[in-house]
Design a protein around this motif. Structure first.
Motif, PDB file in Angstrom:
ATOM      1  N   THR A  98       0.846  -1.180   0.000  1.00 33.55           N
ATOM      2  CA  THR A  98       0.000   0.000   0.000  1.00 33.55           C
ATOM      3  C   THR A  98       0.890   1.242   0.000  1.00 33.55           C
ATOM      4  OG1 THR A  98      -0.073   0.166   2.411  1.00 33.55           O
ATOM      5  CG2 THR A  98      -1.766  -1.211   1.331  1.00 33.55           C
ATOM      6  N   LEU A  99       0.306   2.372  -0.355  1.00 31.28           N
ATOM      7  CA  LEU A  99       1.068   3.610  -0.345  1.00 31.28           C
ATOM      8  C   LEU A  99       1.577   3.933   1.058  1.00 31.28           C
ATOM      9  CD1 LEU A  99      -0.966   5.949  -2.740  1.00 31.28           C
ATOM     10  CD2 LEU A  99       0.563   4.034  -3.271  1.00 31.28           C
ATOM     11  N   ALA A 100       0.771   3.643   2.072  1.00 31.97           N
ATOM     12  CA  ALA A 100       1.201   3.881   3.448  1.00 31.97           C
ATOM     13  C   ALA A 100       2.431   3.050   3.790  1.00 31.97           C
ATOM     14  CB  ALA A 100       0.065   3.561   4.413  1.00 31.97           C
ATOM     15  N   SER A 101       2.446   1.807   3.347  1.00 31.68           N
ATOM     16  CA  SER A 101       3.595   0.935   3.627  1.00 31.68           C
ATOM     17  C   SER A 101       4.851   1.427   2.917  1.00 31.68           C
ATOM     18  CB  SER A 101       3.293  -0.499   3.191  1.00 31.68           C
ATOM     19  OG  SER A 101       2.229  -1.040   3.942  1.00 31.68           O
ATOM     20  N   ILE A 102       4.688   1.914   1.696  1.00 29.64           N
ATOM     21  CA  ILE A 102       5.832   2.431   0.940  1.00 29.64           C
ATOM     22  C   ILE A 102       6.440   3.631   1.650  1.00 29.64           C
ATOM     23  CG2 ILE A 102       6.529   3.536  -1.213  1.00 29.64           C
ATOM     24  CD1 ILE A 102       4.337   1.797  -2.591  1.00 29.64           C
ATOM     25  N   ILE A 103       5.589   4.564   2.072  1.00 24.90           N
ATOM     26  CA  ILE A 103       6.085   5.755   2.772  1.00 24.90           C
ATOM     27  C   ILE A 103       6.785   5.369   4.074  1.00 24.90           C
ATOM     28  CG2 ILE A 103       5.385   7.881   3.953  1.00 24.90           C
ATOM     29  CD1 ILE A 103       3.091   8.091   1.884  1.00 24.90           C
ATOM     30  N   GLY A 104       6.275   4.355   4.739  1.00 25.05           N
ATOM     31  CA  GLY A 104       6.826   3.965   6.036  1.00 25.05           C
ATOM     32  C   GLY A 104       8.044   3.078   5.989  1.00 25.05           C
ATOM     33  N   GLN A 105       8.516   2.713   4.797  1.00 25.49           N
ATOM     34  CA  GLN A 105       9.659   1.798   4.681  1.00 25.49           C
ATOM     35  C   GLN A 105      10.903   2.233   5.447  1.00 25.49           C
ATOM     36  OE1 GLN A 105      10.212   1.329   0.462  1.00 25.49           O
ATOM     37  NE2 GLN A 105       8.863  -0.450   0.328  1.00 25.49           N
ATOM     38  N   PRO A 106      11.305   3.511   5.380  1.00 30.19           N
ATOM     39  CA  PRO A 106      12.508   3.903   6.129  1.00 30.19           C
ATOM     40  C   PRO A 106      12.384   3.664   7.625  1.00 30.19           C
ATOM     41  CG  PRO A 106      12.004   5.554   4.478  1.00 30.19           C
ATOM     42  CD  PRO A 106      10.827   4.611   4.529  1.00 30.19           C
ATOM     43  N   GLY A 107      11.180   3.809   8.160  1.00 33.86           N
ATOM     44  CA  GLY A 107      10.970   3.529   9.580  1.00 33.86           C
ATOM     45  C   GLY A 107      11.114   2.055   9.897  1.00 33.86           C
ATOM     46  N   ASP A 108      10.622   1.205   8.994  1.00 33.88           N
ATOM     47  CA  ASP A 108      10.760  -0.238   9.191  1.00 33.88           C
ATOM     48  C   ASP A 108      12.230  -0.644   9.196  1.00 33.88           C
ATOM     49  OD1 ASP A 108       7.994  -0.373   9.165  1.00 33.88           O
ATOM     50  OD2 ASP A 108       7.890  -0.900   7.033  1.00 33.88           O
ATOM     51  N   ILE A 109      13.002  -0.055   8.285  1.00 31.68           N
ATOM     52  CA  ILE A 109      14.421  -0.401   8.174  1.00 31.68           C
ATOM     53  C   ILE A 109      15.192   0.074   9.401  1.00 31.68           C
ATOM     54  CG2 ILE A 109      16.537   0.060   6.856  1.00 31.68           C
ATOM     55  CD1 ILE A 109      14.712   0.222   4.357  1.00 31.68           C
ATOM     56  N   ALA A 110      14.866   1.282   9.870  1.00 37.18           N
ATOM     57  CA  ALA A 110      15.606   1.874  10.986  1.00 37.18           C
ATOM     58  C   ALA A 110      14.977   1.591  12.340  1.00 37.18           C
ATOM     59  CB  ALA A 110      15.720   3.388  10.780  1.00 37.18           C
ATOM     60  N   SER A 111      13.870   0.836  12.351  1.00 39.37           N
ATOM     61  CA  SER A 111      13.157   0.509  13.595  1.00 39.37           C
ATOM     62  C   SER A 111      12.775   1.770  14.371  1.00 39.37           C
ATOM     63  CB  SER A 111      14.003  -0.416  14.482  1.00 39.37           C
ATOM     64  OG  SER A 111      14.273  -1.618  13.818  1.00 39.37           O
ATOM     65  N   ARG A 112      12.166   2.711  13.671  1.00 39.71           N
ATOM     66  CA  ARG A 112      11.672   3.916  14.329  1.00 39.71           C
ATOM     67  C   ARG A 112      10.306   4.276  13.759  1.00 39.71           C
ATOM     68  NH1 ARG A 112      12.509   8.211  10.825  1.00 39.71           N
ATOM     69  NH2 ARG A 112      14.157   7.923   9.253  1.00 39.71           N
ATOM     70  N   SER A 113       9.573   5.068  14.509  1.00 34.76           N
ATOM     71  CA  SER A 113       8.213   5.426  14.123  1.00 34.76           C
ATOM     72  C   SER A 113       8.218   6.513  13.049  1.00 34.76           C
ATOM     73  CB  SER A 113       7.448   5.929  15.352  1.00 34.76           C
ATOM     74  OG  SER A 113       6.150   6.344  15.002  1.00 34.76           O
ATOM     75  N   ILE A 114       7.357   6.336  12.061  1.00 38.41           N
ATOM     76  CA  ILE A 114       7.183   7.316  10.990  1.00 38.41           C
ATOM     77  C   ILE A 114       5.740   7.813  11.015  1.00 38.41           C
ATOM     78  CG2 ILE A 114       7.137   7.673   8.481  1.00 38.41           C
ATOM     79  CD1 ILE A 114       9.934   7.315   9.431  1.00 38.41           C
ATOM     80  N   ASP A 115       5.563   9.132  10.989  1.00 36.02           N
ATOM     81  CA  ASP A 115       4.218   9.707  10.921  1.00 36.02           C
ATOM     82  C   ASP A 115       3.808   9.751   9.451  1.00 36.02           C
ATOM     83  OD1 ASP A 115       1.865  11.153  11.032  1.00 36.02           O
ATOM     84  OD2 ASP A 115       2.593  12.551  12.554  1.00 36.02           O
ATOM     85  N   VAL A 116       3.289   8.634   8.973  1.00 35.86           N
ATOM     86  CA  VAL A 116       2.961   8.486   7.558  1.00 35.86           C
ATOM     87  C   VAL A 116       1.898   9.501   7.132  1.00 35.86           C
ATOM     88  CG1 VAL A 116       1.922   6.931   5.856  1.00 35.86           C
ATOM     89  CG2 VAL A 116       3.646   6.069   7.447  1.00 35.86           C
ATOM     90  N   ALA A 117       0.906   9.692   7.963  1.00 32.27           N
ATOM     91  CA  ALA A 117      -0.177  10.615   7.611  1.00 32.27           C
ATOM     92  C   ALA A 117       0.336  12.037   7.438  1.00 32.27           C
ATOM     93  CB  ALA A 117      -1.271  10.571   8.673  1.00 32.27           C
ATOM     94  N   ALA A 118       1.242  12.463   8.317  1.00 33.05           N
ATOM     95  CA  ALA A 118       1.787  13.820   8.228  1.00 33.05           C
ATOM     96  C   ALA A 118       2.632  13.988   6.975  1.00 33.05           C
ATOM     97  CB  ALA A 118       2.615  14.138   9.475  1.00 33.05           C
ATOM     98  N   LEU A 119       3.440  12.989   6.650  1.00 30.88           N
ATOM     99  CA  LEU A 119       4.262  13.060   5.444  1.00 30.88           C
ATOM    100  C   LEU A 119       3.398  13.066   4.193  1.00 30.88           C
ATOM    101  CD1 LEU A 119       7.195  10.690   6.391  1.00 30.88           C
ATOM    102  CD2 LEU A 119       7.420  13.083   5.730  1.00 30.88           C
ATOM    103  N   ALA A 120       2.356  12.238   4.199  1.00 32.17           N
ATOM    104  CA  ALA A 120       1.439  12.202   3.062  1.00 32.17           C
ATOM    105  C   ALA A 120       0.790  13.565   2.853  1.00 32.17           C
ATOM    106  CB  ALA A 120       0.377  11.132   3.278  1.00 32.17           C
TER     107      ALA A 120
END
Length: 215
Positions: A98-120
């Protein structure tokens, strides 16, 4: 602080370089333009600066530190300071995500939280799009997703390799404004690679022709 290419020589086949002794600097907070005819090595230089490929000779330095190796052989703390936005958003995204998962990839790699909604929201994507997959959105919307993913990485340097080539004029203008705004707010250094000299001249602090930075 800057991202530097120093005396880079590289190409596709040995003894047939497309880049010969090329040097380029992307200072923090600046938008640097790079142009030149097709086939002259602009994308090759971009990939070397992003540590995706190694040069035949020469060196890349990130804030004074030499880059040794490519991809995951480069220490994460150094590798993560440079992000790359490619020409084709469809070739650089997983169609199953999903687009949300794509945006959040750097957080998954670095094990940190990403505010996907804010970036979107920052890149102009509405919440209803985030559950969709790449084939369900336009090229312009998907390139916004890729930009949001790059911003989620929190890079010090952003390399845009013909990132607006497949987009219409309105979408191009919107993406450039976003990149300019992020550079002004955070001090990220940006390399914009494009055949469109008028576009580069309108938004960049300095524009180089690839031929002019070859010794």
């Amino acid at each position: 602080m800057s991202l530097q290419a120093l005396g880079i020589t590289s190409g596709y086949r040995r003894n047939r370089p497309v880049l010969e002794n090329v040097s380029l600097e992307i200072p923090s907070g600046k938008l640097i333009g790079l142009t030149g005819p097709s086939g002259t090595g602009k994308s090759t230089l971009a990939r070397i600066l992003a540590s995706l490929d190694a040069p035949w000779s020469g060196e890349v330095r990130i804030d004074g530190s030499p880059v040794v190796g490519t991809k995951f052989s480069v220490p994460a703390a150094l590798r993560g300071t440079v992000s790359m936005l490619f020409q084709s958003p469809r070739a650089s995204t997983d169609p199953r995500q999903t687009l949300a998962s794509i945006i959040g990839q750097p957080g998954d790699i670095a094990s940190r939280s990403i505010d996907v909604a804010a970036l979107a929201a920052e890149v102009g994507l509405t919440p209803d799009l985030l559950s969709r997959r790449p084939h369900q959105v336009s090229d312009g919307q998907l390139q916004r997703v890729c930009l949001a993913r790059s911003l989620a990485q929190q890079p010090n340097y952003l390399i845009c390799d013909e990132a607006t080539a497949m987009l219409d004029a309105a979408t191009t203008a919107a993406l450039i404004r976003l990149i300019e705004s992020r550079a002004a707010e955070t001090g990220v250094g940006v390399l914009l690679i494009s055949h469109d000299r008028e576009l580069l001249g309108a938004c960049c602090d300095v524009v180089h022709d690839l031929d002019s930075i070859s010794a």
